[in-house]
Design a protein around this motif. Sequence first.
Motif: not given
Length: 418
Positions: A168-171, A281-285
């Motif tokens: 879910m966090g890597k492509i 994925s970059v969840v934060l700023v």
Amino acid sequence: MEMGVADVTAAFLTSKDHNAERVGATLPCVLPRVPEENPFKNIPDDKYEELRRMAAEYEPGGTYLVEMGLYGLPCVAQLFDHKLEGVCKELGFKRVDTAIAVKAPPKGRRAQAIVMNWIDDLLTGAPPKEHKVLQETFNKRLGFGFVCMIGEGSERKFSRVDISRVSMGKIHLSQVSYLENTDTASLWEILKEKHPTKPWKGLDGKSAEPSTKEEVDNQYEKPIRAGVRTLQWGVRMNPLCVVWGHTVVQSISKPSRRVFKTVVRIIEMLKRHPDKRVFTSVVLVPVVHVYFDAAFKFATYATQLGYVVRILHSIELRGDLRSLLENWIAWATKRAGRKVGSSTAEEVLAFEFLLKKLFGIVALIKAMWGLKKVRVIVYTDSGPLHDQFRSGKAQTNATMQGVLEWYIQEMRVLGADL
């Protein structure tokens, strides 16, 4: 967030032609008879009756104005793009870059949904419930011929690019299937050579040089053009090799056997080493990390410029090579339009090449994350350029001083650090 891929059926045929210059069509002298009973299972009877009445208005041999965007007409891709943008606006999306639209979020929040398109191929992303409604709405308005989800652990193709959702966090993005399906056997037949058994060591300066007057052979023009088109598609997900495509394309006007063989060899190398782009994925700023550089050739004073843009979740960089190649969101290379006399001057041209593109990239990131400001860090390996930028004083002439002041001003507007 769920991801999906869709292909619009007869995209151009559903786009109304609003060009200033229009196209007319002359019908044949004999037209086929339209059956009274509806022979089509997928067309309702009332719709078929309407089509029959419309068909009866056209006379054999008559000339009529073409109202929809037919394949092959001028600007037909733009006609569909205009229609797609209109549908996106009705659904609350805002076009933030070429072929990218986001669902405008409240201030301070990231995009709620995104739609990307390559002509009539759509890539969509949104939370599960909203994504289903989004795809159904687009299907009603545009008409999908093919649609699928990109779930965790699955892989799909989009515009000749393989999209693999590892988690879910890597492509992973690559062109493995495109390169595997590229048959080079016919290209070696044109060269009248056997397919080499040993791998090519790599591109050297001589093999990439434009053809000399004595080497030019126009019989290789069409094969080179076909090979370069394949090569330019093949390096889309391989920024470390994209310069090869830009280098050989300069020789199209002066075709030769040597250049054509170089193109074939590069394609073979890409087939053996299909690189993958990794995105986490970059969840934060997000923090934007930018690199630019230039290659200077003293023999000809020619310069090749390039840059790479990454987004990470912090200002810190991990030192391993694997992480260095992650989250590249933009890259480009080109040959400088003028000759330079020093390595510092070439770095200046590369800096200018980057700044002209960086504003649009940063604006896209702001729209995606719903931010007013984004931290941007620009890296250079040129000590003299770095020192002059810090001091604000050029070491050469008044022209260079003006250029330097422009750089400093643009970097301040971006809020970027060098």
